[in-house]
Design a protein around this motif. Structure first.
Motif, PDB file in Angstrom:
ATOM      1  N   CYS A  71     -11.619  -5.629   9.572  1.00  0.00           N
ATOM      2  CA  CYS A  71     -12.166  -6.514   8.544  1.00  0.00           C
ATOM      3  C   CYS A  71     -11.031  -7.362   7.995  1.00  0.00           C
ATOM      4  O   CYS A  71      -9.863  -7.014   8.124  1.00  0.00           O
ATOM      5  CB  CYS A  71     -12.769  -5.694   7.415  1.00  0.00           C
ATOM      6  SG  CYS A  71     -14.101  -4.626   7.959  1.00  0.00           S
ATOM      7  N   ASP A  72     -11.402  -8.449   7.350  1.00  0.00           N
ATOM      8  CA  ASP A  72     -10.378  -9.260   6.700  1.00  0.00           C
ATOM      9  C   ASP A  72      -9.628  -8.399   5.698  1.00  0.00           C
ATOM     10  O   ASP A  72     -10.227  -7.700   4.890  1.00  0.00           O
ATOM     11  CB  ASP A  72     -11.000 -10.463   5.992  1.00  0.00           C
ATOM     12  CG  ASP A  72     -11.484 -11.504   6.983  1.00  0.00           C
ATOM     13  OD1 ASP A  72     -10.973 -11.519   8.113  1.00  0.00           O
ATOM     14  OD2 ASP A  72     -12.374 -12.284   6.623  1.00  0.00           O
ATOM     15  N   SER A  73      -8.328  -8.430   5.783  1.00  0.00           N
ATOM     16  CA  SER A  73      -7.505  -7.625   4.894  1.00  0.00           C
ATOM     17  C   SER A  73      -7.127  -8.418   3.661  1.00  0.00           C
ATOM     18  O   SER A  73      -7.114  -9.639   3.662  1.00  0.00           O
ATOM     19  CB  SER A  73      -6.215  -7.219   5.603  1.00  0.00           C
ATOM     20  OG  SER A  73      -6.427  -6.118   6.397  1.00  0.00           O
ATOM     21  N   SER A  74      -6.812  -7.678   2.643  1.00  0.00           N
ATOM     22  CA  SER A  74      -6.211  -8.273   1.458  1.00  0.00           C
ATOM     23  C   SER A  74      -4.719  -8.297   1.721  1.00  0.00           C
ATOM     24  O   SER A  74      -4.080  -7.253   1.784  1.00  0.00           O
ATOM     25  CB  SER A  74      -6.503  -7.425   0.223  1.00  0.00           C
ATOM     26  OG  SER A  74      -7.875  -7.266   0.052  1.00  0.00           O
ATOM     27  N   PHE A  75      -4.180  -9.455   1.930  1.00  0.00           N
ATOM     28  CA  PHE A  75      -2.766  -9.557   2.232  1.00  0.00           C
ATOM     29  C   PHE A  75      -1.960  -9.471   0.950  1.00  0.00           C
ATOM     30  O   PHE A  75      -2.365  -9.964  -0.092  1.00  0.00           O
ATOM     31  CB  PHE A  75      -2.471 -10.855   2.986  1.00  0.00           C
ATOM     32  CG  PHE A  75      -3.169 -10.920   4.317  1.00  0.00           C
ATOM     33  CD1 PHE A  75      -2.826 -10.045   5.334  1.00  0.00           C
ATOM     34  CD2 PHE A  75      -4.177 -11.832   4.559  1.00  0.00           C
ATOM     35  CE1 PHE A  75      -3.465 -10.079   6.563  1.00  0.00           C
ATOM     36  CE2 PHE A  75      -4.828 -11.882   5.777  1.00  0.00           C
ATOM     37  CZ  PHE A  75      -4.472 -11.003   6.776  1.00  0.00           C
ATOM     38  N   ASN A  76      -0.822  -8.797   1.043  1.00  0.00           N
ATOM     39  CA  ASN A  76       0.089  -8.669  -0.088  1.00  0.00           C
ATOM     40  C   ASN A  76       1.500  -8.562   0.472  1.00  0.00           C
ATOM     41  O   ASN A  76       1.725  -8.901   1.629  1.00  0.00           O
ATOM     42  CB  ASN A  76      -0.299  -7.449  -0.955  1.00  0.00           C
ATOM     43  CG  ASN A  76      -0.364  -6.159  -0.162  1.00  0.00           C
ATOM     44  OD1 ASN A  76       0.532  -5.855   0.618  1.00  0.00           O
ATOM     45  ND2 ASN A  76      -1.426  -5.389  -0.346  1.00  0.00           N
ATOM     46  N   GLU A  77       2.445  -8.062  -0.303  1.00  0.00           N
ATOM     47  CA  GLU A  77       3.834  -8.016   0.178  1.00  0.00           C
ATOM     48  C   GLU A  77       4.043  -7.016   1.316  1.00  0.00           C
ATOM     49  O   GLU A  77       5.006  -7.110   2.059  1.00  0.00           O
ATOM     50  CB  GLU A  77       4.819  -7.743  -0.965  1.00  0.00           C
ATOM     51  CG  GLU A  77       4.687  -6.390  -1.633  1.00  0.00           C
ATOM     52  CD  GLU A  77       3.591  -6.319  -2.703  1.00  0.00           C
ATOM     53  OE1 GLU A  77       3.263  -5.207  -3.105  1.00  0.00           O
ATOM     54  OE2 GLU A  77       3.044  -7.363  -3.102  1.00  0.00           O
ATOM     55  N   LYS A  78       3.131  -6.047   1.486  1.00  0.00           N
ATOM     56  CA  LYS A  78       3.277  -5.050   2.548  1.00  0.00           C
ATOM     57  C   LYS A  78       2.293  -5.234   3.707  1.00  0.00           C
ATOM     58  O   LYS A  78       2.541  -4.769   4.804  1.00  0.00           O
ATOM     59  CB  LYS A  78       3.125  -3.649   1.970  1.00  0.00           C
ATOM     60  CG  LYS A  78       4.247  -3.303   1.002  1.00  0.00           C
ATOM     61  CD  LYS A  78       4.280  -1.834   0.728  1.00  0.00           C
ATOM     62  CE  LYS A  78       5.349  -1.478  -0.260  1.00  0.00           C
ATOM     63  NZ  LYS A  78       6.663  -1.373   0.275  1.00  0.00           N
ATOM     64  N   VAL A  79       1.170  -5.883   3.458  1.00  0.00           N
ATOM     65  CA  VAL A  79       0.162  -6.161   4.485  1.00  0.00           C
ATOM     66  C   VAL A  79       0.113  -7.672   4.654  1.00  0.00           C
ATOM     67  O   VAL A  79      -0.272  -8.397   3.731  1.00  0.00           O
ATOM     68  CB  VAL A  79      -1.219  -5.595   4.099  1.00  0.00           C
ATOM     69  CG1 VAL A  79      -2.247  -5.927   5.171  1.00  0.00           C
ATOM     70  CG2 VAL A  79      -1.143  -4.094   3.862  1.00  0.00           C
ATOM     71  N   CYS A  80       0.512  -8.157   5.838  1.00  0.00           N
ATOM     72  CA  CYS A  80       0.743  -9.591   6.026  1.00  0.00           C
ATOM     73  C   CYS A  80      -0.009 -10.114   7.252  1.00  0.00           C
ATOM     74  O   CYS A  80      -0.425  -9.352   8.113  1.00  0.00           O
ATOM     75  CB  CYS A  80       2.230  -9.839   6.251  1.00  0.00           C
ATOM     76  SG  CYS A  80       3.323  -8.948   5.126  1.00  0.00           S
ATOM     77  N   ASN A  81      -0.117 -11.429   7.317  1.00  0.00           N
ATOM     78  CA  ASN A  81      -0.680 -12.056   8.517  1.00  0.00           C
ATOM     79  C   ASN A  81       0.406 -12.768   9.325  1.00  0.00           C
ATOM     80  O   ASN A  81       0.113 -13.394  10.329  1.00  0.00           O
ATOM     81  CB  ASN A  81      -1.828 -12.990   8.177  1.00  0.00           C
ATOM     82  CG  ASN A  81      -1.415 -14.134   7.282  1.00  0.00           C
ATOM     83  OD1 ASN A  81      -0.287 -14.190   6.803  1.00  0.00           O
ATOM     84  ND2 ASN A  81      -2.332 -15.045   7.035  1.00  0.00           N
ATOM     85  N   GLN A  82       1.648 -12.656   8.882  1.00  0.00           N
ATOM     86  CA  GLN A  82       2.799 -13.162   9.621  1.00  0.00           C
ATOM     87  C   GLN A  82       4.046 -12.420   9.151  1.00  0.00           C
ATOM     88  O   GLN A  82       4.059 -11.881   8.044  1.00  0.00           O
ATOM     89  CB  GLN A  82       2.961 -14.662   9.435  1.00  0.00           C
ATOM     90  CG  GLN A  82       3.156 -15.089   8.007  1.00  0.00           C
ATOM     91  CD  GLN A  82       3.144 -16.604   7.882  1.00  0.00           C
ATOM     92  OE1 GLN A  82       3.043 -17.312   8.868  1.00  0.00           O
ATOM     93  NE2 GLN A  82       3.256 -17.098   6.676  1.00  0.00           N
ATOM     94  N   PRO A  83       5.074 -12.358   9.975  1.00  0.00           N
ATOM     95  CA  PRO A  83       6.275 -11.615   9.591  1.00  0.00           C
ATOM     96  C   PRO A  83       6.936 -12.191   8.341  1.00  0.00           C
ATOM     97  O   PRO A  83       7.038 -13.403   8.172  1.00  0.00           O
ATOM     98  CB  PRO A  83       7.203 -11.794  10.793  1.00  0.00           C
ATOM     99  CG  PRO A  83       6.316 -12.149  11.923  1.00  0.00           C
ATOM    100  CD  PRO A  83       5.166 -12.903  11.323  1.00  0.00           C
ATOM    101  N   LYS A  84       7.343 -11.284   7.452  1.00  0.00           N
ATOM    102  CA  LYS A  84       8.154 -11.651   6.290  1.00  0.00           C
ATOM    103  C   LYS A  84       8.841 -10.399   5.785  1.00  0.00           C
ATOM    104  O   LYS A  84       8.394  -9.284   6.059  1.00  0.00           O
ATOM    105  CB  LYS A  84       7.317 -12.318   5.203  1.00  0.00           C
ATOM    106  CG  LYS A  84       6.290 -11.448   4.553  1.00  0.00           C
ATOM    107  CD  LYS A  84       5.541 -12.207   3.478  1.00  0.00           C
ATOM    108  CE  LYS A  84       4.554 -11.276   2.791  1.00  0.00           C
ATOM    109  NZ  LYS A  84       3.822 -11.919   1.750  1.00  0.00           N
TER     110      LYS A  84
END
Length: 164
Positions: A20-33
């Motif tokens: 499912c679409d995730s809630s992105f935050n500082e630990k769960v991302c859609n690109q490397p950071k």
């Protein structure tokens, strides 16, 4: 998702699922950071990639593609434990055109998973046109395969199946 992958004794080589679409935050991302632990989506690493952005990544839910670098090893992926490709027809790990690569093992990688179709088995790891020593010495293939419990038909080096 990482909780599923961390279950002791669970030995899946593929997951038939969609996320499912995730809630992105500082630990769960859609690109490397920096600081990211889980990445949803493909990660493409080339020569100008910020390698520091991958130090804390434990899981990639997509493909990891390492292409055209001067890397000698994968030590920058010091926390990576899981690569889990959830899209049909995509290979979880592709390592190509890295002529300086002399070590193909990952520091902590435990499992590579792909989405299997009923018609075929997906090749999970492909290594093409890297340092010629990798394809000439079977021990590289064997050590990589055994470190993550990968079967022969799921690992290819320069177009050839990794054999015992």
């Amino acid at each position: 998702m990482i909780d599923l992958l961390n279950i002791k004794g669970l030995d899946l080589d593929h997951i038939q699922a969609k996320y499912c679409d995730s809630s992105f935050n500082e630990k769960v991302c859609n690109q490397p950071k920096e600081g990211c632990v889980e990445i949803f989506g493909d990660v493409e690493i080339g020569e100008d990639f910020d390698f520091e952005s991958m130090k804390t990544v434990e899981a990639i839910y997509g493909s990891l593609i390492i292409n055209g670098t001067s890397l000698e090893d994968f030590s920058f992926l010091e926390s990576l434990m899981y690569i889990s490709q959830l899209e049909q027809g995509k290979h979880p790990l592709i390592v190509e055109n890295n002529l300086s690569l002399i070590n193909m093992t990952f520091p902590k990688l435990k499992k590579i998973q792909g989405q299997r179709t009923w018609e075929s088995i997906v090749i999970f790891a492909i290594f093409n046109n890297n340092n010629e020593a990798l394809s000439e010495r079977p021990r590289f293939c064997t050590s990589f395969k055994s470190s993550i419990k990968l079967m022969d038909e799921k690992l290819y080096i320069d177009g050839k199946r990794c054999s015992k």
